[in-house]
Write a protein that holds these residues in place. Structure first.
Motif, PDB file in Angstrom:
ATOM      1  N   ASP A 123       9.308  14.640  -9.061  1.00 45.65           N
ATOM      2  CA  ASP A 123       9.520  13.408  -8.321  1.00 45.65           C
ATOM      3  C   ASP A 123       9.457  12.284  -9.359  1.00 45.65           C
ATOM      4  OD1 ASP A 123       9.940  11.779  -6.163  1.00 45.65           O
ATOM      5  OD2 ASP A 123       8.046  12.199  -5.168  1.00 45.65           O
ATOM      6  N   TYR A 124       9.785  11.041  -8.938  1.00 47.19           N
ATOM      7  CA  TYR A 124       9.699   9.889  -9.841  1.00 47.19           C
ATOM      8  C   TYR A 124      10.459  10.108 -11.142  1.00 47.19           C
ATOM      9  CZ  TYR A 124       6.324   8.249  -6.471  1.00 47.19           C
ATOM     10  OH  TYR A 124       5.734   7.851  -5.313  1.00 47.19           O
ATOM     11  N   LYS A 125      11.712  10.565 -10.996  1.00 47.67           N
ATOM     12  CA  LYS A 125      12.618  10.676 -12.126  1.00 47.67           C
ATOM     13  C   LYS A 125      13.969  10.114 -11.693  1.00 47.67           C
ATOM     14  CE  LYS A 125      10.378  14.623 -14.331  1.00 47.67           C
ATOM     15  NZ  LYS A 125      10.581  15.886 -15.060  1.00 47.67           N
ATOM     16  N   GLY A 183       4.199   2.219 -10.580  1.00 51.03           N
ATOM     17  CA  GLY A 183       3.035   2.367  -9.708  1.00 51.03           C
ATOM     18  C   GLY A 183       2.456   3.770  -9.673  1.00 51.03           C
ATOM     19  N   ALA A 184       3.331   4.771  -9.641  1.00 54.24           N
ATOM     20  CA  ALA A 184       2.909   6.165  -9.471  1.00 54.24           C
ATOM     21  C   ALA A 184       1.894   6.657 -10.502  1.00 54.24           C
ATOM     22  CB  ALA A 184       4.135   7.077  -9.500  1.00 54.24           C
ATOM     23  N   ARG A 185       1.870   6.044 -11.682  1.00 57.87           N
ATOM     24  CA  ARG A 185       0.909   6.502 -12.723  1.00 57.87           C
ATOM     25  C   ARG A 185      -0.431   5.790 -12.605  1.00 57.87           C
ATOM     26  NH1 ARG A 185       4.475  10.062 -12.317  1.00 57.87           N
ATOM     27  NH2 ARG A 185       6.494   9.523 -13.168  1.00 57.87           N
ATOM     28  N   GLN A 203       4.536  -2.139  -9.313  1.00 56.91           N
ATOM     29  CA  GLN A 203       5.752  -1.951  -8.520  1.00 56.91           C
ATOM     30  C   GLN A 203       5.956  -0.462  -8.279  1.00 56.91           C
ATOM     31  OE1 GLN A 203      10.425  -3.349  -8.360  1.00 56.91           O
ATOM     32  NE2 GLN A 203       9.580  -2.888 -10.361  1.00 56.91           N
ATOM     33  N   CYS A 204       6.242  -0.112  -7.033  1.00 53.30           N
ATOM     34  CA  CYS A 204       6.581   1.264  -6.707  1.00 53.30           C
ATOM     35  C   CYS A 204       7.992   1.567  -7.213  1.00 53.30           C
ATOM     36  CB  CYS A 204       6.513   1.472  -5.199  1.00 53.30           C
ATOM     37  SG  CYS A 204       6.829   3.173  -4.723  1.00 53.30           S
ATOM     38  N   ALA A 205       8.196   2.792  -7.694  1.00 51.82           N
ATOM     39  CA  ALA A 205       9.530   3.210  -8.159  1.00 51.82           C
ATOM     40  C   ALA A 205      10.558   3.080  -7.049  1.00 51.82           C
ATOM     41  CB  ALA A 205       9.482   4.652  -8.653  1.00 51.82           C
ATOM     42  N   GLY A 206      10.083   3.120  -5.780  1.00 51.02           N
ATOM     43  CA  GLY A 206      10.985   3.069  -4.636  1.00 51.02           C
ATOM     44  C   GLY A 206      11.204   1.668  -4.081  1.00 51.02           C
ATOM     45  N   LYS A 246       0.857  -1.191   0.000  1.00 50.21           N
ATOM     46  CA  LYS A 246       0.000   0.000   0.000  1.00 50.21           C
ATOM     47  C   LYS A 246       0.882   1.227   0.000  1.00 50.21           C
ATOM     48  CE  LYS A 246      -3.239  -2.933   2.299  1.00 50.21           C
ATOM     49  NZ  LYS A 246      -3.435  -3.782   1.139  1.00 50.21           N
ATOM     50  N   ARG A 247       0.652   2.109  -0.972  1.00 48.83           N
ATOM     51  CA  ARG A 247       1.479   3.296  -1.085  1.00 48.83           C
ATOM     52  C   ARG A 247       0.550   4.505  -1.247  1.00 48.83           C
ATOM     53  NH1 ARG A 247       3.863   7.446  -0.382  1.00 48.83           N
ATOM     54  NH2 ARG A 247       5.901   7.940  -1.252  1.00 48.83           N
ATOM     55  N   ASN A 248       0.368   5.226  -0.154  1.00 44.69           N
ATOM     56  CA  ASN A 248      -0.498   6.404  -0.154  1.00 44.69           C
ATOM     57  C   ASN A 248       0.327   7.647   0.148  1.00 44.69           C
ATOM     58  OD1 ASN A 248      -2.659   4.622  -0.494  1.00 44.69           O
ATOM     59  ND2 ASN A 248      -3.073   4.505   1.703  1.00 44.69           N
TER      60      ASN A 248
HETATM   61 MO    MO Z   1       5.170   4.528  -5.796  1.00 45.48          MO
END
Ligand code: MO
Ligand code: MTE
Length: 382
Positions: free
Chosen positions: A226-228, A201-203, A90-93, A43-45
């Protein structure tokens, strides 16, 4: 407390941050099932979970020449064919913790389980945009998404994807209202989220309120600042977010889920079984996972898909549409004496992309795109 209305969560989750809620499952259970049960799905909020009334929910679609379109949840369910896709998010992190061990990065300290696999169902974004008046060949380049979650100033979560991905007949982008055969759980975007298979995931915007077809990318913080990815030589004084593209497709990834880092395994049968996951972005299929028990000196090829419980991965996905991970395993004979092992895994996708052997050369100040060979040290006892 803006988080007071967040939903209850499974106590087995490993919490990275309580408010906003960010958590991953224990990595050992990640490969117990091909489909991750929703309660264990990471879970990524970024913000409090909004409470949405399905009866009054509207999805606004803007930017098209025909003018704005507004759809209810019932419209989305009854006016468009229901399409089902099994896709890994998948989360970028994911695996940021390992990058942090090279040198301090900024962000949540995710282990190897900010990745999960689910079966999603909903309307195809392509079908909805065509119905709303999108004409192929028009000037638009991006599809922007806005969530219903917001901070105290009213700023909402947002992101965008290229229109080519959104409109592709083989892109499988969904406005999903179901996860694993049930309505979306609140943490995962109830009542509607975007699922962009093969994309970071972010998109995959949750609690979707608005879609804007545009010549521009989303202006949101999370798309622009962010996310780059950046060079290991870029620091917070020199970073120029405008100089790098927003992450969309993710690089090839794999990790070892069993045995766990630092564990002692008893090896009574004279054999050791190693398990893990492997996945690549952009629909590229993982074609091989190599596993070493000696820190990378010698290698074995793992079995992909696993024979248990008729994993879907056993049947090959259509070319370019390998949206779901492959679980893999390897059983190897071990010598009788007690020993320390450094187990290593690395995956190869169908473009023959490989993972870097160490994190240092891909280190970046935000700790994203962390995909070096995964290494776990274990003690084996007879
Ligand atoms: Mo993410
Ligand atoms: N959508 C909204 N509206 N708000 C968010 O905070 N987080 C994004 C994405 N979509 C987010 C969002 C990020 S960074 C990730 S990795 C995924 O949702 C996580 O999806 P999950 O919580 O269903 O695993």
């Amino acid at each position: 407390d803006p988080y007071a209305d967040d939903p209850p969560r499974h106590p087995a989750l490993r919490v990275n941050s309580q408010k906003p809620f960010n958590a991953e499952p224990p990595s050992e259970i990640l490969t117990d099932t091909y489909i991750t049960p929703s309660a264990f799905f990471f879970k990524r909020n970024h913000l409090p979970v909004p409470r949405v009334d399905p009866g009054t929910y509207r999805l606004e679609i803007q930017g098209l020449p025909k003018g704005p379109v507004s759809l209810s949840l019932a419209d989305l369910k009854s006016n468009f064919p229901k399409h089902t896709v099994t896709a890994t998010l998948q989360c970028a992190g994911n695996r940021r913790l390992e990058m942090n061990q090279v040198k301090q990065v900024k962000g949540l300290n995710w282990g190897i389980a900010a990745i999960s696999n689910a079966t999603w169902a909903g309307a195809r974004l392509r079908d909805v945009l065509l119905e709303a008046g999108y004409k192929p060949g028009s000037k638009f380049q991006h599809v922007q998404f806005e969530g219903l979650d917001h901070d105290v100033t009213g700023t909402t979560y947002g992101a965008s994807i290229p229109i080519r991905k959104a409109m592709s007949e083989e892109g499988d982008v969904l406005l999903a209202y179901e996860m694993n055969g049930e309505e979306l759980p609140r943490d995962h975007g109830y009542p509607v989220r975007v699922v962009v298979p093969g994309t970071v995931g972010a998109r995959n915007v949750k609690w979707l309120a608005k879609i804007v077809v545009s010549e521009e990318e989303s202006s949101s913080h999370w798309q622009q600042n962010d996310y780059k990815g950046f060079s290991p030589g870029t620091d917070w004084d020199t970073v120029d977010y405008k100089s790098a593209p927003a992450i969309q497709e993710l690089p090839v990834q794999s990790a070892i889920t069993q045995p766990a880092q630092g564990s002692t395994v008893s090896c009574s049968k004279g054999e050791l079984t190693v398990k893990g996951y492997a996945w690549s972005g952009g629909g590229r299929e993982v074609i091989r996972v190599d596993v070493s028990l000696d820190g990378g000196k010698t290698w074995n090829v793992a079995t992909l898909g696993g024979a248990e419980e008729g994993q879907e991965a056993a049947t090959s996905p259509p070319p370019g549409r390998a949206w779901a991970w492959k679980l893999w395993e390897l059983t190897v004979p071990l010598p009788a004496e007690t020993q320390e092992l450094e187990i290593v895994c690395k995956a190869v996708d169908n473009s023959y992309n490989v993972q870097p052997d160490t994190m240092a050369p891909v280190w970046n100040l935000r700790g994203v795109l962390s995909n070096a060979w995964h290494r776990v040290k274990v003690t084996v006892r007879k």
